[in-house]
Design a protein around this motif. Structure first.
Motif, PDB file in Angstrom:
ATOM      1  N   SER A 298       0.932  -1.161   0.105  1.00  0.00           N
ATOM      2  CA  SER A 298      -0.076  -0.090   0.022  1.00  0.00           C
ATOM      3  C   SER A 298       0.763   1.017   0.070  1.00  0.00           C
ATOM      4  O   SER A 298       0.603   2.076  -0.748  1.00  0.00           O
ATOM      5  N   LEU A 299       1.714   1.333   0.855  1.00  0.00           N
ATOM      6  CA  LEU A 299       2.826   2.239   0.919  1.00  0.00           C
ATOM      7  C   LEU A 299       3.615   2.664  -0.305  1.00  0.00           C
ATOM      8  O   LEU A 299       3.670   3.817  -0.828  1.00  0.00           O
ATOM      9  N   LEU A 300       4.207   1.483  -1.259  1.00  0.00           N
ATOM     10  CA  LEU A 300       4.688   1.742  -2.295  1.00  0.00           C
ATOM     11  C   LEU A 300       3.730   2.167  -3.395  1.00  0.00           C
ATOM     12  O   LEU A 300       4.326   3.061  -4.300  1.00  0.00           O
ATOM     13  N   LEU A 301       2.517   1.680  -3.597  1.00  0.00           N
ATOM     14  CA  LEU A 301       1.730   2.036  -4.901  1.00  0.00           C
ATOM     15  C   LEU A 301       0.957   3.274  -4.407  1.00  0.00           C
ATOM     16  O   LEU A 301       0.780   3.837  -5.605  1.00  0.00           O
TER      17      LEU A 301
ATOM     18  N   GLU B 255       2.063   0.123 -24.791  1.00  0.00           N
ATOM     19  CA  GLU B 255       0.785   1.070 -25.220  1.00  0.00           C
ATOM     20  C   GLU B 255      -0.435   0.039 -24.931  1.00  0.00           C
ATOM     21  O   GLU B 255      -1.421   0.703 -24.383  1.00  0.00           O
ATOM     22  N   VAL B 256      -0.355  -1.102 -25.393  1.00  0.00           N
ATOM     23  CA  VAL B 256      -1.235  -2.158 -25.228  1.00  0.00           C
ATOM     24  C   VAL B 256      -1.820  -2.410 -23.948  1.00  0.00           C
ATOM     25  O   VAL B 256      -2.894  -2.389 -23.396  1.00  0.00           O
ATOM     26  N   GLY B 257      -0.595  -2.727 -23.074  1.00  0.00           N
ATOM     27  CA  GLY B 257      -0.932  -3.143 -21.595  1.00  0.00           C
ATOM     28  C   GLY B 257      -1.514  -1.798 -21.123  1.00  0.00           C
ATOM     29  O   GLY B 257      -2.522  -2.118 -20.144  1.00  0.00           O
ATOM     30  N   LEU B 258      -0.880  -0.753 -21.066  1.00  0.00           N
ATOM     31  CA  LEU B 258      -1.413   0.377 -20.297  1.00  0.00           C
ATOM     32  C   LEU B 258      -3.008   0.770 -20.641  1.00  0.00           C
ATOM     33  O   LEU B 258      -3.739   1.094 -20.153  1.00  0.00           O
ATOM     34  N   GLY B 259      -3.282   0.717 -22.048  1.00  0.00           N
ATOM     35  CA  GLY B 259      -4.917   0.453 -22.584  1.00  0.00           C
ATOM     36  C   GLY B 259      -5.587  -0.359 -21.923  1.00  0.00           C
ATOM     37  O   GLY B 259      -6.827   0.100 -21.356  1.00  0.00           O
ATOM     38  N   ARG B 260      -5.155  -1.547 -21.622  1.00  0.00           N
ATOM     39  CA  ARG B 260      -6.205  -2.557 -20.765  1.00  0.00           C
ATOM     40  C   ARG B 260      -6.097  -1.827 -19.372  1.00  0.00           C
ATOM     41  O   ARG B 260      -7.254  -1.988 -18.833  1.00  0.00           O
ATOM     42  N   VAL B 261      -5.129  -1.426 -18.639  1.00  0.00           N
ATOM     43  CA  VAL B 261      -5.023  -0.815 -17.195  1.00  0.00           C
ATOM     44  C   VAL B 261      -6.268   0.270 -17.255  1.00  0.00           C
ATOM     45  O   VAL B 261      -6.701   0.264 -16.621  1.00  0.00           O
ATOM     46  N   THR B 262      -5.998   1.133 -18.400  1.00  0.00           N
ATOM     47  CA  THR B 262      -7.039   2.438 -18.410  1.00  0.00           C
ATOM     48  C   THR B 262      -8.483   1.614 -18.416  1.00  0.00           C
ATOM     49  O   THR B 262      -9.245   2.460 -17.755  1.00  0.00           O
ATOM     50  N   SER B 263      -8.785   0.869 -19.286  1.00  0.00           N
ATOM     51  CA  SER B 263     -10.018   0.212 -19.346  1.00  0.00           C
ATOM     52  C   SER B 263     -10.417  -0.255 -18.045  1.00  0.00           C
ATOM     53  O   SER B 263     -11.633   0.117 -17.633  1.00  0.00           O
ATOM     54  N   ARG B 264      -9.718  -0.876 -17.356  1.00  0.00           N
ATOM     55  CA  ARG B 264     -10.114  -1.614 -16.258  1.00  0.00           C
ATOM     56  C   ARG B 264     -10.194  -0.606 -15.156  1.00  0.00           C
ATOM     57  O   ARG B 264     -11.298  -0.498 -14.556  1.00  0.00           O
TER      58      ARG B 264
ATOM     59  N   PRO C  98      -5.155   5.316 -10.960  1.00  0.00           N
ATOM     60  CA  PRO C  98      -3.966   4.523 -11.223  1.00  0.00           C
ATOM     61  C   PRO C  98      -2.811   4.728 -10.269  1.00  0.00           C
ATOM     62  O   PRO C  98      -2.935   5.718  -9.243  1.00  0.00           O
ATOM     63  N   ASP C  99      -2.021   3.603 -10.061  1.00  0.00           N
ATOM     64  CA  ASP C  99      -0.954   3.896  -8.617  1.00  0.00           C
ATOM     65  C   ASP C  99       0.162   4.314  -9.415  1.00  0.00           C
ATOM     66  O   ASP C  99       0.311   5.033 -10.443  1.00  0.00           O
ATOM     67  N   ARG C 100       1.181   4.480  -8.467  1.00  0.00           N
ATOM     68  CA  ARG C 100       2.447   5.398  -8.592  1.00  0.00           C
ATOM     69  C   ARG C 100       3.079   4.926  -9.851  1.00  0.00           C
ATOM     70  O   ARG C 100       3.816   5.594 -10.386  1.00  0.00           O
ATOM     71  N   PHE C 101       3.093   3.580 -10.338  1.00  0.00           N
ATOM     72  CA  PHE C 101       3.752   3.076 -11.659  1.00  0.00           C
ATOM     73  C   PHE C 101       2.912   3.362 -12.810  1.00  0.00           C
ATOM     74  O   PHE C 101       3.623   3.613 -13.872  1.00  0.00           O
ATOM     75  N   GLU C 102       1.552   3.216 -12.602  1.00  0.00           N
ATOM     76  CA  GLU C 102       0.709   3.154 -13.713  1.00  0.00           C
ATOM     77  C   GLU C 102       0.651   4.655 -14.431  1.00  0.00           C
ATOM     78  O   GLU C 102       0.380   4.685 -15.603  1.00  0.00           O
ATOM     79  N   VAL C 103       1.001   5.618 -13.835  1.00  0.00           N
ATOM     80  CA  VAL C 103       0.989   7.112 -14.505  1.00  0.00           C
ATOM     81  C   VAL C 103       2.360   7.444 -15.036  1.00  0.00           C
ATOM     82  O   VAL C 103       2.223   8.328 -15.606  1.00  0.00           O
ATOM     83  N   GLU C 104       3.201   6.645 -14.929  1.00  0.00           N
ATOM     84  CA  GLU C 104       4.433   6.853 -15.797  1.00  0.00           C
ATOM     85  C   GLU C 104       4.550   6.600 -17.283  1.00  0.00           C
ATOM     86  O   GLU C 104       3.517   6.095 -17.869  1.00  0.00           O
TER      87      GLU C 104
END
Ligand code: T5A
Length: 215
Positions: A51-54, A140-149, A157-163
């Motif tokens: 929780s702290l990291l993300l 780009e495809v993976g991040l697209g899936r994360v955005t849809s989810r 989004p978590d700390r890494f997903e926004v990069e």
């Protein structure tokens, strides 16, 4: 049959959790006892560190401090969950493990190999995966899936997903390079395909390596 330790690695939204669920179901159909777990996390203490990291609240401490935190979570996860499960004869399917530290904090974060080697010795010791499946797809495809989810769930989004996508693409190449350096442990699977097609490839590798060998 011997217990097996299988890790899944790859970028954001590569489908690791999805594939772990499918592989676990197929193994259970064969009466193989399976534990599904993830990093950072898997135990109470490690989930608290997750929780702290993300949350991004300790990002400002820098990648070395983050690497220490990921390693601290891993110490508890290996000691309290993974090693005991393998000793009981359970198979362990883990969503990310030390390759993620090598990629995120190491090759793409600038933490040097000497520090990463020490952390790996402390946290992992001899508890090393029998097989690592690297799910590969364009960032780009993976991040697209994360955005849809995230749209569906309403989560942030978590700390890494926004990069940015270039950094995620560098991480993709770093996973491929780890796999190329450890071909006896790692298999790269093309994850830019429908779930069922990816699951068939995952199953083929596991069946060939562990189940046919034991038959
Ligand atoms: N980290 C972690 C480090 O920096 N250092 C470390 O040492 C460790 C261990 C963890 C973060 O921490 C970093 C890396 C990560 O950024 P997390 O939330 O666990 O955070 O991140 P991920 O492991 O990337 O989890 P994700 O859920 O984002 O990705 P998954 O598990 O790869 O993907 P999954 O299965 O959840 O699928 C994502 C979406 O895509 C769909 C699913 O239904 C879901 O909606 N999907 C597909 N869609 C189309 N085709 C397919 N084949 C699909 N497969 C799944």
């Amino acid at each position: 049959m011997a217990a097996r330790f299988i890790t899944f690695e790859g970028g954001e939204g590569a489908g690791k959790s999805t594939q772990i669920r499918q592989l676990a179901a197929r193994l259970r159909e064969r009466d193989i006892p399976v534990i599904e777990t993830r990093e950072p996390g898997g135990t109470e203490a490690a989930e608290a560190i997750r929780s702290l990291l993300l949350s991004g609240s300790i990002k400002s401490l820098g990648p070395e401090a983050e690497a220490l935190m990921f390693a601290a979570a891993r110490v508890d996860h290996v000691d309290r969950l993974i090693r005991p499960a393998l000793a009981r004869g359970d198979w362990v399917l883990c969503d990310r493990f030390f390759d993620s530290t090598r990629v995120y904090q190491g090759e793409a974060g600038g933490v040097g190999p000497a520090m990463l080697d020490s952390l790996e010795r402390i946290a992992v010791g001899r508890c090393r995966p029998d097989l690592t499946l690297v799910l590969d797809l364009p960032a780009e495809v993976g991040l697209g899936r994360v955005t849809s989810r995230l749209k569906e769930s309403g989560d942030q989004p978590d700390r890494f997903e926004v990069e940015d996508v270039d950094l995620h693409e560098r991480r993709r190449l770093a996973f491929i390079s780890i796999a190329a350096r450890a071909p006896e442990r790692c298999v790269v699977v093309n994850a830019d395909r429908p779930e069922a097609a990816v699951a068939e490839d995952v199953w083929r590798v596991v069946d060939l390596r562990f189940l046919q060998e034991a038959a």
